[in-house]
Scaffold this motif. Structure first.
Motif, mmCIF file in Angstrom:
data_model
loop_
_atom_site.group_PDB
_atom_site.id
_atom_site.type_symbol
_atom_site.label_atom_id
_atom_site.label_comp_id
_atom_site.label_asym_id
_atom_site.label_seq_id
_atom_site.Cartn_x
_atom_site.Cartn_y
_atom_site.Cartn_z
ATOM 1 N N THR A 1 0.829 -1.208 0.000
ATOM 2 C CA THR A 1 0.000 0.000 0.000
ATOM 3 C C THR A 1 0.864 1.259 0.000
ATOM 4 N N ALA A 2 1.919 1.247 0.806
ATOM 5 C CA ALA A 2 2.800 2.414 0.871
ATOM 6 C C ALA A 2 3.501 2.655 -0.462
ATOM 7 N N ASP A 3 3.953 1.591 -1.123
ATOM 8 C CA ASP A 3 4.630 1.726 -2.417
ATOM 9 C C ASP A 3 3.679 2.225 -3.499
ATOM 10 N N VAL A 4 2.428 1.755 -3.489
ATOM 11 C CA VAL A 4 1.441 2.212 -4.474
ATOM 12 C C VAL A 4 1.173 3.703 -4.300
ATOM 13 N N VAL A 5 1.022 4.155 -3.046
ATOM 14 C CA VAL A 5 0.797 5.573 -2.775
ATOM 15 C C VAL A 5 1.994 6.406 -3.245
ATOM 16 N N ALA A 6 3.209 5.912 -2.964
ATOM 17 C CA ALA A 6 4.413 6.624 -3.393
ATOM 18 C C ALA A 6 4.472 6.707 -4.922
ATOM 19 N N THR A 7 4.113 5.614 -5.594
ATOM 20 C CA THR A 7 4.120 5.611 -7.059
ATOM 21 C C THR A 7 3.124 6.621 -7.614
ATOM 22 N N ALA A 8 1.928 6.684 -7.018
ATOM 23 C CA ALA A 8 0.916 7.646 -7.464
ATOM 24 C C ALA A 8 1.403 9.078 -7.277
ATOM 25 N N ALA A 9 2.090 9.354 -6.165
ATOM 26 C CA ALA A 9 2.600 10.697 -5.911
ATOM 27 C C ALA A 9 3.683 11.070 -6.933
ATOM 28 N N ILE A 10 4.530 10.113 -7.282
ATOM 29 C CA ILE A 10 5.584 10.365 -8.264
ATOM 30 C C ILE A 10 4.987 10.705 -9.626
ATOM 31 N N TYR A 11 4.009 9.920 -10.056
ATOM 32 C CA TYR A 11 3.382 10.177 -11.357
ATOM 33 C C TYR A 11 2.615 11.500 -11.348
ATOM 34 N N ALA A 12 1.996 11.843 -10.232
ATOM 35 C CA ALA A 12 1.286 13.119 -10.146
ATOM 36 C C ALA A 12 2.252 14.291 -10.312
ATOM 37 N N ALA A 13 3.431 14.198 -9.682
ATOM 38 C CA ALA A 13 4.433 15.253 -9.832
ATOM 39 C C ALA A 13 4.924 15.351 -11.274
ATOM 40 N N ALA A 14 5.090 14.190 -11.926
ATOM 41 C CA ALA A 14 5.541 14.188 -13.317
ATOM 42 C C ALA A 14 4.505 14.827 -14.242
ATOM 43 N N VAL A 15 3.228 14.536 -14.009
ATOM 44 C CA VAL A 15 2.154 15.116 -14.829
ATOM 45 C C VAL A 15 2.099 16.629 -14.638
ATOM 46 N N ALA A 16 2.217 17.084 -13.387
ATOM 47 C CA ALA A 16 2.187 18.524 -13.110
ATOM 48 C C ALA A 16 3.353 19.236 -13.795
ATOM 49 N N ALA A 17 4.544 18.628 -13.751
ATOM 50 C CA ALA A 17 5.704 19.228 -14.404
ATOM 51 C C ALA A 17 5.526 19.267 -15.917
ATOM 52 N N ALA A 18 4.959 18.203 -16.501
ATOM 53 C CA ALA A 18 4.732 18.168 -17.947
ATOM 54 C C ALA A 18 3.744 19.245 -18.372
ATOM 55 N N LEU A 19 2.678 19.420 -17.597
ATOM 56 C CA LEU A 19 1.704 20.471 -17.907
ATOM 57 C C LEU A 19 2.346 21.850 -17.819
ATOM 58 N N ALA A 20 3.197 22.043 -16.828
ATOM 59 C CA ALA A 20 3.836 23.345 -16.637
ATOM 60 C C ALA A 20 4.806 23.659 -17.772
ATOM 61 N N TYR A 21 5.630 22.694 -18.175
ATOM 62 C CA TYR A 21 6.630 23.018 -19.207
ATOM 63 C C TYR A 21 5.984 23.254 -20.577
ATOM 64 N N THR A 22 4.863 22.606 -20.854
ATOM 65 C CA THR A 22 4.205 22.876 -22.137
ATOM 66 C C THR A 22 3.691 24.311 -22.186
ATOM 67 N N GLN A 23 3.144 24.812 -21.082
ATOM 68 C CA GLN A 23 2.647 26.187 -21.057
ATOM 69 C C GLN A 23 3.793 27.190 -21.147
ATOM 70 N N VAL A 24 4.872 26.931 -20.423
ATOM 71 C CA VAL A 24 6.020 27.844 -20.470
ATOM 72 C C VAL A 24 6.639 27.838 -21.863
ATOM 73 N N MET A 25 6.695 26.669 -22.505
ATOM 74 C CA MET A 25 7.297 26.569 -23.829
ATOM 75 C C MET A 25 6.497 27.336 -24.868
ATOM 76 N N VAL A 26 5.182 27.351 -24.730
ATOM 77 C CA VAL A 26 4.345 28.109 -25.658
ATOM 78 C C VAL A 26 4.693 29.594 -25.595
#
Length: 323
Positions: A70-95
């Motif tokens: 359970t702890a590893d699944v939660v950690a994995t979800a948090a990692i992917y959430a951070a990656a998605v947020a960073a991807a959304l941010a860099y696309t807007q800045v790049m525009v």
């Protein structure tokens, strides 16, 4: 800016100068580009870390450790959430960065056109001049918006994937590296040829634009001198040249992705068989093998992305050289 046309079928001239000038314009938005680089790295590292988490998750299941699972699944979800947020941010800045860079390019290009002597316009079609501001600059804008940030992320994932493959199982990595070497060799072979034809395509397209613009603006003169047949023959010749160069460019460029995919499937099958034999022999754990197989499946994705986006970059560099 200096006008520089690539000759049909030849490699672009003054490529170093073109790249140096283009990098200089990217420096006008250096803080945006720095933010993009940081966010791209975060996004790429997050994707890699999330995939690596398959190893502890699978091993927790094999050991029957529910709390750890359970702890590893939660950690994995948090990692992917951070990656998605960073991807959304860099696309807007790049525009924003891309539009700022293209704004400066068009401004300087217009200022340069205003300073050119009348003799330049006597020997250059109006449509060809217009194509510098529209077709050629648009290819640069499209590459900045859709290619450069994604290429940076693909590069981060390529390097990170190789490191994690070595960490998970260095023996199986030799098989993956052999397949990747075949991909790189074919990409270089196809890229060199498509690059020449992309440059020729941009030049031919500019000539066709100029020819059509002159014929449309001078229709009265064409009618008076009964010149329709000659003009139609000239259009057909330019249109045929554009078809030929476009076909040659795409014929080489479009083989990159399918070839990479096929080699990736061969790599995955070989690693799956060898990895299963090693797991049965106790030379690796199930979690490492599961994570490794996902990395192998994903290893071709950044290479596919690099080759596919390379087509946009080749077109943009050909257009940038003309500008």
């Amino acid at each position: 800016m200096a006008q520089s046309k690539a000759s049909g079928g030849a490699r672009p001239k003054n490529m170093r100068r073109t790249l140096r000038t283009f990098v200089g314009y990217m420096g006008h938005a250096k803080f945006h580009m720095l933010a993009v680089a940081v966010l791209v790295t975060v996004a790429g590292a997050g994707n890699l870390a999330g995939t690596y988490m398959i190893k502890p998750v699978v091993n927790r299941i094999a050991a029957g450790d529910v709390a750890g699972f359970t702890a590893d699944v939660v950690a994995t979800a948090a990692i992917y959430a951070a990656a998605v947020a960073a991807a959304l941010a860099y696309t807007q800045v790049m525009v924003h960065a891309a539009q700022h860079i293209v704004f400066d390019i068009r401004r300087d290009l217009f200022g340069h056109i205003m300073r050119l002597p009348v003799s330049f316009f006597d020997r250059t079609r109006n449509g060809d001049v217009m194509s510098y501001f529209t077709n050629d600059v648009d290819t640069i804008s499209e590459a900045l918006n859709n290619s450069f940030a994604n290429m940076m992320q693909a590069a981060v994932q390529t390097v990170g994937t190789l490191v994690l493959l070595l960490v998970l199982n260095w023996r199986l990595t030799f098989v993956t590296l052999a397949c990747d070497a075949v991909v790189v060799l074919y990409t270089r072979f196809s890229g060199r040829r498509s690059k020449r034809y992309f440059a020729a395509q941009q030049t031919t397209l500019g000539a066709l634009d100029g020819y059509v613009e002159e014929m449309m603006s001078g229709q009265k003169v064409v009618k008076v001198f009964n010149h329709e047949g000659t003009n139609l023959a000239g259009f057909r010749r330019l249109n045929q040249d554009l078809r030929r160069t476009g076909t040659s460019a795409q014929a080489y460029a479009l083989t990159m992705v399918p070839s990479t995919v096929v080699i990736g499937y061969v790599n995955y099958a070989a690693v799956a068989v060898l990895g299963a034999m090693m797991a049965i022999a106790g030379q690796t754990d199930v979690g490492s093998l599961a994570s490794y197989l996902v990395f192998v499946r994903q290893a071709t994705m950044p290479l596919n992305q690099l080759t596919q986006l390379g087509n946009f970059v080749l077109t943009a560099l050909a257009g940038a050289e003309r500008v």
